[in-house]
Design a protein around this motif. Structure first.
Motif, PDB file in Angstrom:
ATOM      1  N   PRO A 138       8.876   9.164  15.857  1.00 12.46           N
ATOM      2  CA  PRO A 138       7.956   9.201  17.072  1.00 12.46           C
ATOM      3  C   PRO A 138       6.761   8.282  16.848  1.00 12.46           C
ATOM      4  N   ARG A 139       6.739   7.849  15.441  1.00 11.45           N
ATOM      5  CA  ARG A 139       5.490   7.019  15.100  1.00 11.45           C
ATOM      6  C   ARG A 139       5.936   5.649  15.192  1.00 11.45           C
ATOM      7  N   ASP A 140       7.192   5.467  15.575  1.00 11.97           N
ATOM      8  CA  ASP A 140       7.870   4.007  15.959  1.00 11.97           C
ATOM      9  C   ASP A 140       8.133   4.028  17.614  1.00 11.97           C
ATOM     10  N   LYS A 141       9.342   4.100  17.841  1.00 11.72           N
ATOM     11  CA  LYS A 141       9.747   3.985  19.145  1.00 11.72           C
ATOM     12  C   LYS A 141      10.632   5.247  19.506  1.00 11.72           C
ATOM     13  N   ASN A 145       0.923  -1.260  -0.017  1.00  9.13           N
ATOM     14  CA  ASN A 145       0.235  -0.018  -0.071  1.00  9.13           C
ATOM     15  C   ASN A 145       0.778   1.184   0.159  1.00  9.13           C
ATOM     16  N   ALA A 191       9.912  15.511   8.054  1.00  8.56           N
ATOM     17  CA  ALA A 191       9.415  16.373   9.175  1.00  8.56           C
ATOM     18  C   ALA A 191      10.461  16.273  10.296  1.00  8.56           C
ATOM     19  N   ALA A 193       3.844   8.577   3.973  1.00  8.58           N
ATOM     20  CA  ALA A 193       3.557   8.860   5.264  1.00  8.58           C
ATOM     21  C   ALA A 193       5.069   8.721   5.870  1.00  8.58           C
ATOM     22  N   PHE A 198       7.419  11.532   4.564  1.00  6.64           N
ATOM     23  CA  PHE A 198       7.107  12.773   5.042  1.00  6.64           C
ATOM     24  C   PHE A 198       7.442  12.712   6.551  1.00  6.64           C
ATOM     25  N   ALA A 199       7.202  11.692   7.319  1.00  6.10           N
ATOM     26  CA  ALA A 199       7.780  11.736   8.760  1.00  6.10           C
ATOM     27  C   ALA A 199       9.378  12.119   8.703  1.00  6.10           C
ATOM     28  N   THR A 252       0.067   4.538   0.846  1.00  5.68           N
ATOM     29  CA  THR A 252      -0.005   5.580   1.843  1.00  5.68           C
ATOM     30  C   THR A 252       0.874   5.422   3.004  1.00  5.68           C
ATOM     31  N   THR A 299      10.943  -7.127  19.047  1.00  4.28           N
ATOM     32  CA  THR A 299      11.631  -7.173  17.860  1.00  4.28           C
ATOM     33  C   THR A 299      11.879  -8.646  17.445  1.00  4.28           C
TER      34      THR A 299
END
Lengths: 444, 153
Positions: free
Chosen positions: B116-119, B2, B15, B8, B11-12, B4, B56
Motif C-alpha cells: 500500500p506504500r507503493d501501488k 539510509n 505487516a 520500514a 516491517f511493511a 530507515t 516506471t
C-alpha cells in the motif's frame, strides 16, 4: 556493330533527363514531409502521457489529508496509518522512474528524498500510535507543506515552459512540412509543364511531318497533272489548227479559181476552229487560275433566264440546224453567282448536249427555282451515259468511250466552278433515251 | 543507503503477511457483494503481464488475477465497472476492456508483492505493450492503483 543496334532499341534516356531533377525534388519533399509528420505524431503521443503535475498535486493532497487525520480530535490510528501509507505511496511514485528524472531535472529530487525520510522516521508501523507521535506527525506535515507547494509550483512552470517549447518545435516542424509540400506541389507542376511541353513538341513534329508528306503528294499530283495536261491540251490545240491549216491550203491550191462561195465555206470552218481554240484556251486559263487559287468569283444577283437565253442564242448561231429550246418558269429566277462563270458552265453543258446527241434531236434548257436554290437543266436525247463512265464523269482528263475529241476538262471545270459559287452539278441519265445535267446555284 | 526506509520496507512486508486474511477488495453487483483477501486473490489462477508503464522505467513483469475471472461472463456488453482506489480515485471501465484484453489485478511487480506504500495491494494493469491502442492517456487513467473495490453497473 552491336552498339548502334542497342542504341536504337534501348530507351532514349535523354528523353527522361529533364524530368529527373524535378522528380527527385518531388519525391524528396514528400519523403521529408512524411518523415517529419511521423516524428511529430510519435512525439505528441509521448508528450500527452506525462502527467507530472497531477502526481505532485496527489502528493500535496495526501500530505494534507495525513495532517488532517492527525489533527482530528479522535486521532483514529487506522485512518492515520492509511493516510501515512498513501502519502508514502505518492512520495515513492515521485522518487521512481520518469518522475524521479523530472524532479532531478528541476533540482527537487533531493527534497522529495528528504521529505520521505523525515516521514518514515515517524512511521506509525515502527513507532506505534500515541499523542506525542501524532503531534510530531502533524508538525512534520505542516513543515513539509511549503516544500511540496514549491515543487508543485516549479513543476507547473516547467510543464508550461516545456509545453511552449514543444509547441514551438511543432510549429517549426509544421512549417517545414508545409514548405516541403509546397516544393512537392511546385515540382509536380513542373513535371506536368515539362510533359505538356514535350507532348506539344511531339505534336508539332508530327504535324510538320504530315504537312511535308501532304505537300510532297500535292507536288507529285501537280506534276502528274501538268504532264497529262500538256499532252492533252497540245493534242486539242492541234485539231483546230490543222483544220485552219487545211482550209488555207485548199484556198491556196485553188488559186484564182476561188469563188466567193468557197471563201464563205472556208471562213465557216476557220471560225468554228477559232471558236474551239478560244473556248479551249478559256477553259485552260480558268483551270489554271482555279488550281492556283487565283480565281475569285464576282458575286451578284443574276437572272438565270437571261444567262440561259444568251448561251442558247450563241449555240444556235454556231449550230443553225439544231433544235434548241428554252423553257422558263413564270417570274424572275435569280441566282447569286458570277455571270461569267455561270455562262461558262452552261456553255459547257449545252455544247456537251449538242455534241453527244444525234443532230435530229432537240436539246432543251429549263430554268426553275426550287427551295433555296435555282437551277438550269440541260436535257439531251442522246444514248445516255455508260454506267462504267458515270463514276468518273467529273474527273479531270477522264474521257468516256464515246468522247473522241474532248480534253476531259469541261465537266471537271464546270463542277469546280459551280462549287466555287456555292452550287453543284447534278445529273441523271437513261440508257438509249438521254441525259439531264443540272446546274444548281444559291437563290439570290 | 539510509537504513530507515529499508527497515520500514521490511516491517511493511511483515505487516502485509500478517494481514493476508483481511479483506482488501470488494466486488459488488446490483444486489450482491463479495470480498476477497490477499490469499483469496492469490488462490485464483495467476496471469503474468510484462509491459512498460507510464510511471516506471523499462519492461516490468506483473503477476495477478484476470479481472474478468472476478466478474463472471454473463455481463452485457454495455456494462461498466466503477473501480475505486484507496484515496477515493474513481474511474469507469467498460467491461469490454476485460473481455478484449488480458487486464489483470496485479498483486506483485517484478516478483515483489505490491505494498500500500507503493501501488498495492492491487494495481489494475493493461497489457499495454501488446496492443498499440492501449498506449493512450484514455487507457492510462484506467490503471487504478491501490484498488479497493470494483462495482459493476
Amino acid at each position: 556493330m552491336t552498339a548502334p543496334a542497342a542504341k536504337l532499341s534501348g530507351p532514349n534516356w535523354s528523353l527522361y533527363a529533364p524530368f529527373l531533377p524535378v522528380i527527385i525534388v518531388f519525391l524528396g519533399s514528400l519523403v521529408f514531409a512524411f518523415a517529419k509528420s511521423s516524428s511529430l505524431e510519435r512525439d505528441m503521443r509521448i508528450a500527452v502521457t506525462q502527467n507530472m503535475l497531477w502526481v505532485v498535486s496527489q502528493t500535496q493532497m495526501e500530505l494534507h489529508a495525513l495532517g488532517h487525520a492527525t489533527a482530528l480530535p479522535d486521532r483514529n490510528p487506522d485512518r492515520i496509518a492509511q493516510r501515512f501509507d498513501l502519502t508514502i505511496s505518492r512520495l515513492n511514485l515521485l522518487r521512481r522512474g520518469p518522475q524521479a528524472r523530472y524532479l532531478a531535472d528541476i533540482g527537487h529530487l533531493a527534497t522529495v528524498e528528504d521529505m520521505t525520510n523525515a516521514l518514515l522516521a515517524l512511521d506509525p508501523m515502527v513507532n506505534g500510535h500515541n499523542d506525542q507521535q501524532h503531534d510530531a506527525l502533524f508538525a512534520l506535515t505542516d513543515a513539509l507543506h511549503p516544500q511540496i507547494n514549491r515543487i508543485a509550483n516549479d513543476v507547473m512552470i516547467t510543464d508550461w515552459d516545456r509545453a511552449a517549447a514543444r509547441l514551438d518545435a511543432y510549429r517549426s516542424t509544421q512549417q517545414l512540412i508545409i514548405l516541403a509540400v509546397v516544393a512537392a506541389f511546385v515540382a509536380a507542376l513542373a513535371v506536368s509543364g515539362l510533359l505538356l511541353w514535350k507532348q506539344r513538341q511531339l505534336h508539332l513534329a508530327a504535324l510538320q511531318t504530315l504537312r511535308t508528306t501532304k505537300m510532297l503528294e500535292q507536288e507529285r499530283d501537280v506534276a502528274l497533272m501538268y504532264r497529262d495536261f500538256a499532252a492533252i491540251v497540245s493534242h486539242q490545240l492541234r485539231t483546230p489548227l490543222s483544220l485552219i491549216d487545211s482550209a488555207m491550203h485548199r484556198l491556196v491550191r485553188q488559186g484564182d479559181d476561188v469563188t466567193a462561195q468557197d471563201v464563205l465555206a472556208r471562213r465557216a470552218i476557220v471560225t468554228e476552229a477559232i471558236g474551239r481554240l478560244t473556248r479551249l484556251s478559256d477553259t485552260v486559263l480558268l483551270l489554271a487560275r482555279l488550281d492556283n487559287a487565283q480565281l475569285e468569283a464576282d458575286f451578284a444577283p443574276l437572272s438565270m433566264q437571261d444567262a440561259a437565253r444568251a448561251i442558247l442564242t450563241e449555240a444556235q448561231a454556231n449550230h443553225p440546224d439544231r433544235a434548241l429550246r428554252l423553257s422558263c418558269a413564270d417570274g424572275p429566277v435569280t441566282a447569286m453567282g458570277d455571270l461569267h462563270l455561270v455562262s461558262h458552265v452552261l456553255e459547257n453543258l449545252v455544247s456537251n448536249a449538242i455534241k453527244f446527241s444525234p443532230p435530229d434531236r432537240a436539246v432543251e434548257l429549263r430554268v426553275f427555282a426550287q427551295g433555296k436554290e435555282v437551277a438550269c437543266a440541260v436535257t439531251d436525247q442522246g444514248p445516255g451515259i455508260d454506267p462504267a463512265d458515270q463514276p468518273h464523269l467529273f474527273s479531270r482528263y477522264y474521257r468516256g468511250k464515246t468522247n473522241k475529241e474532248g480534253a476531259g476538262l469541261g465537266l471537271a471545270l464546270a463542277r469546280s466552278l459551280a462549287e466555287l459559287q456555292g452550287g453543284r452539278i447534278g445529273f441523271r441519265t437513261w440508257q438509249g433515251k438521254g441525259s439531264v445535267f443540272t446546274l444548281w446555284l444559291p437563290r439570290a | 543507503m539510509n537504513t530507515t526506509p529499508f527497515l520500514a520496507a521490511v516491517f511493511a512486508l511483515s505487516a502485509g503477511a500478517v494481514a493476508a486474511q483481511d479483506a482488501i477488495l470488494t466486488v459488488s453487483g446490483a444486489d450482491s457483494a463479495t470480498t476477497y483477501s490477499h490469499d483469496d486473490l492469490m488462490a485464483l489462477p495467476q496471469h503474468r503481464v510484462a509491459t512498460t508503464t507510464s510511471v516506471t522505467d523499462g519492461v516490468v513483469a506483473f503477476d495477478g488475477f484476470l479481472i474478468r475471472a472476478l466478474l463472471g461472463d454473463d455481463l452485457p456488453d454495455d456494462a461498466v465497472v466503477v473501480a475505486t482506489a484507496l484515496n477515493d480515485y474513481q474511474v469507469e471501465i467498460p467491461v469490454t476492456d476485460f473481455a478484449r484484453y488480458d487486464v489483470i489485478g496485479a498483486l506483485s511487480m517484478d516478483g515483489e508483492t505490491l505494498s500500500p506504500r507503493d501501488k498495492g495491494p492491487i494495481w489494475i494493469v493493461y497489457p499495454r505493450d501488446d496492443h498499440p491502442e492501449l498506449q493512450d492517456i484514455r487507457y492510462d487513467t484506467r490503471w487504478v492503483w491501490q484498488l479497493v473495490s470494483l462495482q459493476v453497473q
